[in-house]
Design a protein around this motif. Sequence first.
Motif, PDB file in Angstrom:
ATOM      1  N   ASP A 431       0.879  -1.465   0.114  1.00 20.40           N
ATOM      2  CA  ASP A 431      -0.102   0.114   0.136  1.00 20.40           C
ATOM      3  C   ASP A 431       0.813   1.209   0.039  1.00 20.40           C
ATOM      4  O   ASP A 431       0.549   2.302  -0.840  1.00 20.40           O
ATOM      5  N   ALA A 432       1.866   1.289   0.682  1.00 19.82           N
ATOM      6  CA  ALA A 432       2.793   2.605   0.797  1.00 19.82           C
ATOM      7  C   ALA A 432       3.489   2.693  -0.699  1.00 19.82           C
ATOM      8  O   ALA A 432       3.643   3.886  -1.213  1.00 19.82           O
ATOM      9  N   ARG A 433       3.847   1.569  -1.291  1.00 23.75           N
ATOM     10  CA  ARG A 433       4.103   1.649  -2.709  1.00 23.75           C
ATOM     11  C   ARG A 433       3.120   2.455  -3.467  1.00 23.75           C
ATOM     12  O   ARG A 433       3.473   3.368  -4.508  1.00 23.75           O
ATOM     13  N   LEU A 434       1.843   2.069  -3.460  1.00 23.84           N
ATOM     14  CA  LEU A 434       0.749   2.870  -4.427  1.00 23.84           C
ATOM     15  C   LEU A 434       0.771   4.092  -3.892  1.00 23.84           C
ATOM     16  O   LEU A 434       0.495   4.961  -4.600  1.00 23.84           O
ATOM     17  N   MET A 435       0.610   4.370  -2.766  1.00 26.66           N
ATOM     18  CA  MET A 435       0.562   6.006  -2.126  1.00 26.66           C
ATOM     19  C   MET A 435       1.559   6.574  -2.678  1.00 26.66           C
ATOM     20  O   MET A 435       1.377   7.895  -3.192  1.00 26.66           O
ATOM     21  N   LEU A 436       2.829   6.115  -2.477  1.00 23.51           N
ATOM     22  CA  LEU A 436       3.881   7.138  -3.166  1.00 23.51           C
ATOM     23  C   LEU A 436       4.010   7.163  -4.712  1.00 23.51           C
ATOM     24  O   LEU A 436       4.483   8.137  -4.989  1.00 23.51           O
ATOM     25  N   HIS A 437       3.265   6.231  -5.353  1.00 30.23           N
ATOM     26  CA  HIS A 437       3.074   6.321  -6.845  1.00 30.23           C
ATOM     27  C   HIS A 437       2.207   7.834  -7.038  1.00 30.23           C
ATOM     28  O   HIS A 437       2.317   8.477  -7.835  1.00 30.23           O
ATOM     29  N   LYS A 438       1.065   7.669  -6.200  1.00 29.63           N
ATOM     30  CA  LYS A 438       0.119   8.781  -6.523  1.00 29.63           C
ATOM     31  C   LYS A 438       0.665  10.063  -5.782  1.00 29.63           C
ATOM     32  O   LYS A 438       0.486  11.061  -6.438  1.00 29.63           O
ATOM     33  N   ALA A 439       1.629  10.132  -4.612  1.00 30.65           N
ATOM     34  CA  ALA A 439       2.095  11.091  -4.156  1.00 30.65           C
ATOM     35  C   ALA A 439       2.920  11.742  -5.187  1.00 30.65           C
ATOM     36  O   ALA A 439       3.365  13.053  -5.537  1.00 30.65           O
ATOM     37  N   THR A 440       3.822  10.849  -5.907  1.00 29.88           N
ATOM     38  CA  THR A 440       4.873  11.457  -6.982  1.00 29.88           C
ATOM     39  C   THR A 440       4.239  12.100  -8.154  1.00 29.88           C
ATOM     40  O   THR A 440       4.781  13.019  -8.659  1.00 29.88           O
ATOM     41  N   GLU A 441       2.895  11.491  -8.314  1.00 32.20           N
ATOM     42  CA  GLU A 441       2.362  12.198  -9.259  1.00 32.20           C
ATOM     43  C   GLU A 441       1.705  13.451  -9.145  1.00 32.20           C
ATOM     44  O   GLU A 441       1.778  14.689 -10.019  1.00 32.20           O
ATOM     45  N   ILE A 442       1.258  13.675  -8.054  1.00 29.03           N
ATOM     46  CA  ILE A 442       0.723  15.106  -7.326  1.00 29.03           C
ATOM     47  C   ILE A 442       1.853  15.906  -7.117  1.00 29.03           C
ATOM     48  O   ILE A 442       1.716  16.985  -7.349  1.00 29.03           O
ATOM     49  N   ILE A 443       2.808  15.553  -6.559  1.00 27.85           N
ATOM     50  CA  ILE A 443       3.837  16.434  -6.207  1.00 27.85           C
ATOM     51  C   ILE A 443       5.272  15.801  -6.897  1.00 27.85           C
ATOM     52  O   ILE A 443       6.002  15.270  -6.080  1.00 27.85           O
ATOM     53  N   PRO A 444       5.321  16.074  -8.197  1.00 25.71           N
ATOM     54  CA  PRO A 444       6.618  15.544  -8.741  1.00 25.71           C
ATOM     55  C   PRO A 444       7.922  16.262  -8.362  1.00 25.71           C
ATOM     56  O   PRO A 444       8.937  15.580  -8.802  1.00 25.71           O
ATOM     57  N   LEU A 445       8.038  17.382  -7.768  1.00 31.54           N
ATOM     58  CA  LEU A 445       9.052  17.989  -7.295  1.00 31.54           C
ATOM     59  C   LEU A 445       9.748  17.696  -6.059  1.00 31.54           C
ATOM     60  O   LEU A 445      10.584  18.297  -5.405  1.00 31.54           O
ATOM     61  N   SER A 446       9.077  16.672  -5.327  1.00 27.21           N
ATOM     62  CA  SER A 446       9.651  16.272  -4.131  1.00 27.21           C
ATOM     63  C   SER A 446      10.686  15.319  -4.037  1.00 27.21           C
ATOM     64  O   SER A 446      10.225  14.110  -4.494  1.00 27.21           O
ATOM     65  N   VAL A 447      11.947  15.389  -3.740  1.00 29.15           N
ATOM     66  CA  VAL A 447      13.038  14.712  -3.819  1.00 29.15           C
ATOM     67  C   VAL A 447      12.722  13.378  -2.702  1.00 29.15           C
ATOM     68  O   VAL A 447      12.906  12.228  -3.077  1.00 29.15           O
ATOM     69  N   GLU A 448      12.521  13.766  -1.687  1.00 27.35           N
ATOM     70  CA  GLU A 448      11.991  12.610  -0.678  1.00 27.35           C
ATOM     71  C   GLU A 448      11.113  11.717  -0.959  1.00 27.35           C
ATOM     72  O   GLU A 448      11.427  10.397  -0.693  1.00 27.35           O
ATOM     73  N   LEU A 449       9.897  11.822  -1.623  1.00 27.73           N
ATOM     74  CA  LEU A 449       9.023  11.044  -1.990  1.00 27.73           C
ATOM     75  C   LEU A 449       9.484  10.213  -3.221  1.00 27.73           C
ATOM     76  O   LEU A 449       9.258   8.730  -3.163  1.00 27.73           O
ATOM     77  N   TRP A 450      10.337  10.572  -4.208  1.00 31.24           N
ATOM     78  CA  TRP A 450      10.997   9.841  -5.186  1.00 31.24           C
ATOM     79  C   TRP A 450      11.894   8.993  -4.655  1.00 31.24           C
ATOM     80  O   TRP A 450      11.940   7.771  -4.985  1.00 31.24           O
ATOM     81  N   LEU A 451      12.614   9.418  -3.614  1.00 29.56           N
ATOM     82  CA  LEU A 451      13.672   8.329  -3.144  1.00 29.56           C
ATOM     83  C   LEU A 451      13.086   7.282  -2.072  1.00 29.56           C
ATOM     84  O   LEU A 451      13.460   6.415  -2.343  1.00 29.56           O
ATOM     85  N   ALA A 452      11.957   7.688  -1.516  1.00 30.86           N
ATOM     86  CA  ALA A 452      11.231   6.827  -0.699  1.00 30.86           C
ATOM     87  C   ALA A 452      10.390   5.534  -1.723  1.00 30.86           C
ATOM     88  O   ALA A 452      10.568   4.582  -1.217  1.00 30.86           O
ATOM     89  N   LEU A 453       9.881   6.149  -2.723  1.00 27.50           N
ATOM     90  CA  LEU A 453       9.456   5.098  -3.785  1.00 27.50           C
ATOM     91  C   LEU A 453      10.503   4.302  -4.330  1.00 27.50           C
ATOM     92  O   LEU A 453      10.396   3.080  -4.267  1.00 27.50           O
ATOM     93  N   ALA A 454      11.744   4.763  -4.492  1.00 27.15           N
ATOM     94  CA  ALA A 454      12.754   3.857  -5.201  1.00 27.15           C
ATOM     95  C   ALA A 454      13.251   2.941  -4.132  1.00 27.15           C
ATOM     96  O   ALA A 454      13.565   1.639  -4.466  1.00 27.15           O
ATOM     97  N   ARG A 455      13.259   3.176  -2.737  1.00 32.76           N
ATOM     98  CA  ARG A 455      13.741   2.245  -1.818  1.00 32.76           C
ATOM     99  C   ARG A 455      12.665   1.130  -1.598  1.00 32.76           C
ATOM    100  O   ARG A 455      13.153  -0.060  -1.311  1.00 32.76           O
ATOM    101  N   LEU A 456      11.407   1.160  -1.898  1.00 36.40           N
ATOM    102  CA  LEU A 456      10.538   0.344  -1.694  1.00 36.40           C
ATOM    103  C   LEU A 456      10.327  -0.790  -2.889  1.00 36.40           C
ATOM    104  O   LEU A 456       9.739  -1.673  -3.076  1.00 36.40           O
ATOM    105  N   GLU A 457      10.798  -0.082  -4.164  1.00 36.12           N
ATOM    106  CA  GLU A 457      10.942  -0.809  -5.417  1.00 36.12           C
ATOM    107  C   GLU A 457      12.010  -2.014  -5.583  1.00 36.12           C
ATOM    108  O   GLU A 457      12.846  -1.767  -4.855  1.00 36.12           O
ATOM    109  N   THR A 458      11.722  -2.996  -6.377  1.00 39.46           N
ATOM    110  CA  THR A 458      12.717  -3.783  -6.624  1.00 39.46           C
ATOM    111  C   THR A 458      13.898  -3.064  -7.449  1.00 39.46           C
ATOM    112  O   THR A 458      13.596  -1.882  -8.088  1.00 39.46           O
TER     113      THR A 458
END
Length: 971
Positions: A431-458
């Motif tokens: 669920d965190a991965r899905l939420m981060l995908h949505k978050a990066t779509e809404i806030i594409p300029l947030s480095v923290e959200l992109w890095l958090a999503l990359a940590r959860l992915e393969t």
Amino acid sequence: MGKYDFLNQQAPENYVAGLGRGATGFTTRSDLGPAREGPSEDQIKEALAKRAAQLGSGAGTSFGGEKKDQEGDNHEDDDRFQDPENEVGLFATGAYDRDDDDADRIYQEVDEKMDRRNKIRREAREQKERDEYERNNPKIQQQFADLKRALSTVSDDEWASIPEVGDLTGKNKRVKRNQQNRFYAVPDSVIAGANESGQFDTSVEADGAKTNGETADGTMTNFADIGKARDKVLQVRLDQAAQGSGAESTEGTSTSVDPKGYLTSLSKSELTGDINVGDVKRVRPLLESVIKTNPKHAPGWIAAARLEEFAGKQVAARNLIARGCQYCPKSEDAWLESVRLNEKKNAKIIAAEAIKQNDSSVRLWVEVYALFFRHTAPKIQNSLSINSVLQAKNLEDDLRAKKRVLRQALDHIPQSVAIWKEAVSLEGPPDARLMLHKATEIIPLSVELWLALARLETPESAQVVLNKARKAIPTSHEIWIAAGRLQEQLGEPAKVDTIMRRAIQSLAKASAMLKREEWISEAEKCEDEGAILTCGAIIRETLGWSLDEDDDRKQIWMQDAKESIDRGKFGTARAMYAYALRVFVNRKSLWLAAADLERNHGTKEALWQVLQKAVEACPQSDVLWLQLAKEKWNSGEVDEARRVLGKAFNQNPDNEDIWLAAVKLESDAGQVDRARELLSVARREAGTDRVWIKSVAFERTQKNTSAALDLAQDGLDRYPKAAKLHMMKGQLYEYDHEPAKLTQAREAYIAGTRAAPHAPPLWILASRLEEKMKLVVKARSILERARLAIPKDPSLWVESVRVERRAGNTNTAQNLMARALQDVPPERSGSLWAERIWHLEPRNQRRAVALEAIKKADNDPVLFVSVARIFWGERKLEKAASWFEKAVILDSDVGDTWAWYVKFLQQHGEKEKRADVTNKCESVEPRHGEVWQSVKKDPRNAGKSITEILKLVMGLVDGWGEKAAVLQNGV
């Protein structure tokens, strides 16, 4: 018309002769008759204007017409362009475009480069000048700092037993006696009052009170006590004001108010007495006036509520802040204060109303969530019972409430990164991965959200995510570093360098390039997190950024590496040295620094690898060859050490250091014949005086005195001015202790002093020989001649003082010491001061003399050891240990300092500390020191280790001045 016909014409109106050339009439006191007064300035302007109108031209410039205006304009232009930043004139209408920004940036880089050039030398010079000034002009506080620290050891009984300062001169007693003998005229009113003091007055005042100072109830009014009480109250208030001013606080004053900090200062205050209660009563009307005059001012309501809270009126505080929320519904601080003051049930209702009034306030959502949900989860018991089931249900309900609140917050404020992060932390990985995908779509300029999503992915998906992040935020260096670390985790070291190279190009193109120091900090962060390859890639790509060939790059990079080592970042420093060695391949200092890093903080194999590369890059450097051979020898690989020295011979066939290192290697390995043969070859191939000295020393350690004497004589035939050969020859004769041999030793020393008159040890050995033969007069004469030849050498003066002291001539020794301290430069007089402190001064004067010595002969290890011994004798062990540490750090090559330090630790140190200091001494291998050299070069101590020599020196350092004349065996 004639040439002068105008003289017969009527003059124009207001004509003044000479006006055109500036000449006008005037009147002086010497004039016999009145001269015509010249026209005024207005008349001149009017005449000029009329003349100009007749001629059809502009007004003249002789008397300030157009010229004055023009000068005024020029003056205005000059003032305008005095300030280079003032672009009112020429560039007032110009647009500030990208080219201007690039130009400003280039000029700024040029200024930074010019400032960075010679920065290290300039800072070192300034620091040296600052230290010199502070040393020559110490503050009073620094001079008495040690005395103040010593007061901490004084007990209460000792403090109470200190006698009061007495009047030793009797001056105060005489003054008091004279004052008592003085007489003054007494007024009549005093005498009348004294007469009436014993009488009773029966009259009554109109109010019924008695007239003799009594009150109506019969009690006496003591006005003196009332005055004292008033003074005491004023003193208390003054003390409170002084404490407030000392802390630089402005609370409670009517003239200055801190708009940002007065609420915080009010929250820290407490009511501790009647005076504070009075303050509350005075402040309450002021705050009521604030909220009445400006009811829309939320801080006023908050301050009034907190005042009531501190006064203990909780209900009044809640009512006040509730009114404040009605008047200021958009104030976050007011709502949060109301939530804080109310109980949890009412606080939830207030929080809901606050969010309804401010649904887009991130702070309200986050603070309310933190207030009600963070750190409130119940702990589940281990036992399977009804209570544990209820606790689990409460926990589940609490988690659902958290999610519901955060999702409502996201519905109102979808652009809040803080709320997205809090919401993601409550979800599981899917669920965190899905939420981060949505978050990066809404806030594409947030480095923290992109890095958090990359940590959860393969790893494969993480690469895709980082590529999208890089496209969305091309100016972020964190995303590039995360991509490099991802490749390092995947085991692709080559791709790490490629990614960092592309990162530098992309960031430079986007004008988002960091400074060198910031990149070094990022590399150190990667090292802390275990990403060594990424750390090295960052250093390789950015260490040379903004540095040109004109800069002292080698020095700058070595300083950067040293600072990283001081911070404990050895991987970063290793990468810096590796990059610097790629640029400066043939710099011996860089190779030595890299080898020191591996020796102190690396592995043995890494050290061998660095030294192997070093000798390949600098084959003519004997120091690198010798270090490699020594490391092989210390590791027990004797054959490999021989092979290294063989290669060194091929590269440096005439180098005496390599020859002597080979001799030491064979000698320590027990191969005496091979060592002797090597010395024979060295005398033929690289025949220097040092090779002959080592040859004589080798035969002397093998107790082959005749061969040693022959070699010494042969060496002197080739090098007659070699002072050490003369000394060794004299010692070889002196070592037998035979009268005939002693005579030959004296002749050897005399010949040496004639051939090498500027060698102090030679003179000292000759003097000690005469003293050993009971010829003190002759010893004194030798030292006097030595001081004439070398007038400013401290060792000769010290030996002269010792000769007199051993002969019992204390006064002569003190006179010599006074002359020595005048003749010898202060920076070289440390040994003289040490001799004076321990042998020419009484015990109670040693500390004062040591303080004077420290001021005059700063940074002398012998003097530091003397100060440490003084503290040692006074049982101030911490100070003694610190001064021993200073002496060791100042000059680690002095073996006597190590001996004193270890001797101190044997009595007052721990076993681990003593072993650590001994190991450091072995690694340093000291070679100097008066006692150390004498013991180390004694033939009886040949082949002994550093630890064994250290133990021998420890037994001789105390009282060496008396033993030196008898135990002289080494040079």
